[in-house]
Design an enzyme around this catalytic site. Sequence first.
Site, short mmCIF file in Angstrom:
data_model
loop_
_atom_site.label_atom_id
_atom_site.label_comp_id
_atom_site.label_asym_id
_atom_site.label_seq_id
_atom_site.Cartn_x
_atom_site.Cartn_y
_atom_site.Cartn_z
N ILE A 146 -10.85 20.47 -68.54
CA ILE A 146 -9.64 19.86 -69.09
C ILE A 146 -9.97 18.65 -69.95
O ILE A 146 -9.48 18.51 -71.08
CB ILE A 146 -8.68 19.46 -67.95
CG1 ILE A 146 -8.23 20.70 -67.17
CG2 ILE A 146 -7.47 18.71 -68.50
CD1 ILE A 146 -7.54 20.38 -65.87
N ARG A 226 -4.97 15.34 -59.39
CA ARG A 226 -4.36 15.53 -58.08
C ARG A 226 -3.62 14.26 -57.69
O ARG A 226 -4.10 13.15 -57.91
CB ARG A 226 -5.43 15.87 -57.04
CG ARG A 226 -5.95 17.31 -57.14
CD ARG A 226 -4.86 18.30 -56.75
NE ARG A 226 -5.32 19.68 -56.76
CZ ARG A 226 -5.17 20.51 -57.78
NH1 ARG A 226 -4.61 20.08 -58.89
NH2 ARG A 226 -5.58 21.77 -57.71
N ASP A 250 2.21 14.33 -64.04
CA ASP A 250 2.47 15.72 -63.67
C ASP A 250 2.21 15.93 -62.18
O ASP A 250 2.72 16.87 -61.60
CB ASP A 250 1.58 16.67 -64.47
CG ASP A 250 1.96 18.13 -64.23
OD1 ASP A 250 3.14 18.46 -64.43
OD2 ASP A 250 1.08 18.92 -63.83
N GLU A 255 4.46 15.34 -53.02
CA GLU A 255 5.16 16.30 -53.85
C GLU A 255 6.00 17.20 -52.97
O GLU A 255 5.49 17.70 -51.97
CB GLU A 255 4.17 17.15 -54.66
CG GLU A 255 3.45 16.37 -55.76
CD GLU A 255 2.58 17.25 -56.64
OE1 GLU A 255 2.61 18.50 -56.47
OE2 GLU A 255 1.86 16.70 -57.48
N HIS A 274 4.59 19.06 -61.63
CA HIS A 274 3.30 19.73 -61.40
C HIS A 274 3.29 21.10 -62.09
O HIS A 274 2.92 22.11 -61.50
CB HIS A 274 3.02 19.88 -59.91
CG HIS A 274 1.56 20.05 -59.59
ND1 HIS A 274 1.00 19.66 -58.40
CD2 HIS A 274 0.54 20.57 -60.32
CE1 HIS A 274 -0.30 19.93 -58.40
NE2 HIS A 274 -0.60 20.49 -59.56
#
Length: 314
Positions: A146, A226, A250, A255, A274
């Site tokens: 990424i 994360r 994100d 979560e 996410h």
Amino acid sequence: MKVLSLVDLTDKQKQELEEIKGVDLSVVSAKSATAEDLKGVEVLFDWSKRLQDDIISSETLNWIQTIRAGVDALPLRALDEKGIMLTTGSGANSINIAEQALTYMLMFERSMNLSTWDQTKKVWHREKKYDEVYNKTVMLVGVGHIGSQLAQYAKALGMHTIGVRHSDKDLPNIDKMVAMKDIDKHLKEADFVVNSLPDTADTEKMFNKEFFQKMAKTAYFISIGRGKSTSTDDLVEALQTKEIAGAGLDVVDPEPLNEDSPLWDMKNVILTPHNAGRSVHYEERAFKIFKKNLKSYIENGEVVENLVSYSKGY
């Protein structure tokens, strides 16, 4: 060699795998797979939490390829003790995640986050700060698939790039690579700090009050790795006290984000659920990684992409 896919493959994908010499392929939905389906299986494509005990107790399983990139929810110690190789779909989502991280940066520089708020109130307000990502500096904390993809996009837009990882070995599209231990020395240089780190014991709450205080007050924090790597309370405080200019998130911890979290109502925060890793192209890219690994595994007993290091946790 028995290969079990818990991924619903297309007819074309099934044919591609069956054409590899020595492959005895079975495809069973993850929802309907049973311990019986695992009997004699040497290679497993994807993971099943429901069948975890059966997978670990298998006497024939030698390699698992997950379709997703993260492995923090898997029983890594047990798999290591069993001597089962583990590979991931890391890289299959690098394009879409990098694009989403770039979107946060562009939105902040063009004040589109504020224009979106105005739109919900039907307000025509043009008096905002309008800047550009051109000539800005982005620090990429974690330069894997990424980070490397985002570096390519950043350079195409005329940005400067700082890479941060354990090794300071040079990489394409990275203007300056620094070791993780030296990150504090370079934080003030960054207009954007992008977190794409995995969830490990070493990264837990790495992005905390002390970290945010060392960033430039005009800088933005972007988190696409994360959620547990960031202290949510410390991030909220940094935003409220203007230690940093804003955040594109994100991933968060926990979560879903608590309904009473101040982050929901901050105009200098962009929240997404996410979803950066989602793309209509993901499963095909992950399949190609599995196919490449499977051919290598059959030919020489080794995999060539995304082998998880159990000692590192990723």
